[in-house]
Design an enzyme around this catalytic site. Structure first.
Site, PDB file in Angstrom:
ATOM      1  N   ASN A   9      60.244   8.511   0.914  1.00 66.70           N
ATOM      2  CA  ASN A   9      59.331   8.729  -0.201  1.00 66.70           C
ATOM      3  C   ASN A   9      58.017   8.022   0.112  1.00 66.70           C
ATOM      4  OD1 ASN A   9      58.027   8.983  -2.655  1.00 66.70           O
ATOM      5  ND2 ASN A   9      59.395   7.602  -3.766  1.00 66.70           N
ATOM      6  N   TRP A  10      57.003   8.803   0.441  1.00 66.05           N
ATOM      7  CA  TRP A  10      55.717   8.212   0.811  1.00 66.05           C
ATOM      8  C   TRP A  10      54.934   7.700  -0.391  1.00 66.05           C
ATOM      9  CZ3 TRP A  10      52.764  10.994   5.363  1.00 66.05           C
ATOM     10  CH2 TRP A  10      53.523  10.856   6.535  1.00 66.05           C
ATOM     11  N   GLU A  93      59.633   4.495 -10.892  1.00 66.41           N
ATOM     12  CA  GLU A  93      58.188   4.392 -11.087  1.00 66.41           C
ATOM     13  C   GLU A  93      57.678   5.489 -12.007  1.00 66.41           C
ATOM     14  OE1 GLU A  93      57.814   2.329  -6.709  1.00 66.41           O
ATOM     15  OE2 GLU A  93      57.135   4.408  -6.973  1.00 66.41           O
ATOM     16  N   GLY A 167      60.662  -2.301  -3.246  1.00 70.11           N
ATOM     17  CA  GLY A 167      59.431  -2.895  -2.763  1.00 70.11           C
ATOM     18  C   GLY A 167      59.348  -4.406  -2.895  1.00 70.11           C
ATOM     19  N   GLY A 228      61.267   3.868   0.910  1.00 71.30           N
ATOM     20  CA  GLY A 228      59.868   3.876   0.531  1.00 71.30           C
ATOM     21  C   GLY A 228      58.967   3.480   1.670  1.00 71.30           C
ATOM     22  N   GLY A 229      58.467   2.250   1.646  1.00 74.15           N
ATOM     23  CA  GLY A 229      57.469   1.807   2.612  1.00 74.15           C
ATOM     24  C   GLY A 229      57.875   1.953   4.062  1.00 74.15           C
TER      25      GLY A 229
END
Length: 247
Positions: A9-10, A93, A167, A228-229
Site C-alpha cells: 500500500n503506497w 486511516e 507506521g 506500507g512504507g
C-alpha cells in the site's frame, strides 16, 4: 490451498519515476510462487497497470456508488477501467481520517464485488482497545459489519492491521498475531461455512519489514502481508516477498 499474497500500500506516496520500482520487483520476483500486489495513489494507477506484467495493481479505496456527484471520489468500475484488479477497503486511516464506518466499508465492498474487484478488507484495534482487552470484540464487530454476505475466497482478502502498529515500528508478538488470525479464521468459517472460511486469505499488516517478515509468516493463518512504507522501494519490499515465498 491458499496462495500467499504480498500486498503493498503506497498510500499518498509516489510519482512517475517511482514506477521503476515495478520493473525492479518484476525482475527479481517475476517467477515467485506468491502473488504480488501494489496499490498506488490514484494518479499512478493506470500507468502502473500498463507497466506491470506479473504484478497485480489495485486501488486504495472506492466509492459505494457507480457514478454521481461525488467530487474527488473514484468508483469501483473506474478502478477496473484503469487496470485495477484489487481495492483496499476499510483501512484504519480511512476509518479515522474520513470517518468511515463498518456500514460504509460493507457498501464499498459490495460495489467492488459487483465490479469484479477483489476487496482487501482491513480490520484492527487501537492501542486503547488492545490495552482494555477488547481486541477480539472489536475485530468481531468489524468483520460482521464490514464484510458483505456475498464474500468468498475469490473476491475477498482480509487484512488484520492493529492500528497501533501501523507506521510506528511497534509489532505485536507472534502469539498476539496468531490469536487474532485464528479468531478471524474461526469467525469466517462460522459465518460462511468451513470451505469458504478456509479459502479466504488473511494478511497481517503493521510495521512489516525484511527483518521480521519470516517470523510473522510462520504464524498460524498468516497468508501474507499488507505492507506500507516498506513496499515503496524494491530494495525494501523484496526481502519480504522472498520471506513469504520461502514460508
Amino acid at each position: 490451498m491458499r496462495r500467499k499474497l504480498a500486498a503493498g500500500n503506497w498510500k499518498m506516496n509516489g510519482r512517475a519515476p517511482d514506477l521503476d520500482q515495478i520493473d525492479a520487483l518484476e525482475a527479481a520476483h517475476g517467477d515467485a510462487g506468491v502473488d504480488i500486489l501494489i496499490c498506488p495513489p490514484a494518479p499512478l494507477l493506470s500507468r502502473m497497470a500498463e507497466r506491470a506484467r506479473k504484478i497485480a495493481v489495485g486501488g486504495q479505496d472506492c466509492h459505494a456508488n457507480a457514478s454521481g456527484a461525488h467530487t474527488g471520489d473514484t468508483s469501483a468500475d473506474m478502478l477496473v477501467d484503469a487496470g485495477a484488479s484489487h481495492v483496499i477497503l476499510g483501512h484504519s486511516e480511512r476509518r479515522t481520517d474520513h470517518g468511515e464506518t463498518d456500514d460504509d466499508v460493507r457498501a464499498k465492498a459490495r460495489a467492488a464485488f459487483e465490479a469484479g474487484l477483489i476487496a482487501v478488507i482491513c480490520v484492527g484495534e487501537t492501542l486503547g482497545e488492545r490495552e482494555a482487552a477488547n481486541t477480539l470484540d472489536i475485530i468481531s464487530g468489524q468483520l460482521a459489519g464490514s464484510i458483505p454476505d456475498t464474500a468468498n475466497g475469490t473476491n475477498m482478502v482480509v487484512a488484520y492491521e492493529p492500528v497501533w502498529a501501523i507506521g510506528t515500528g511497534l509489532v505485536p508478538s507472534t502469539d498476539q498475531i496468531g490469536e487474532v488470525h485464528d479468531f478471524i479464521r474461526s469467525k469466517l468459517e462460522a459465518r460462511f461455512g468451513e470451505g469458504v472460511g478456509r479459502s479466504v486469505r488473511l494478511l497481517y499488516g503493521g510495521s512489516v519489514k525484511g527483518s521480521n517478515a519470516a517470523e510473522i509468516f510462520a504464524v498460524s493463518n498468516v497468508d501474507g502481508a499488507l505492507v506500507g512504507g516498506a513496499s515503496l522501494t524494491a530494495d525494501a519490499f523484496s526481502p519480504i516477498i522472498t520471506a513469504l515465498d520461502a514460508s
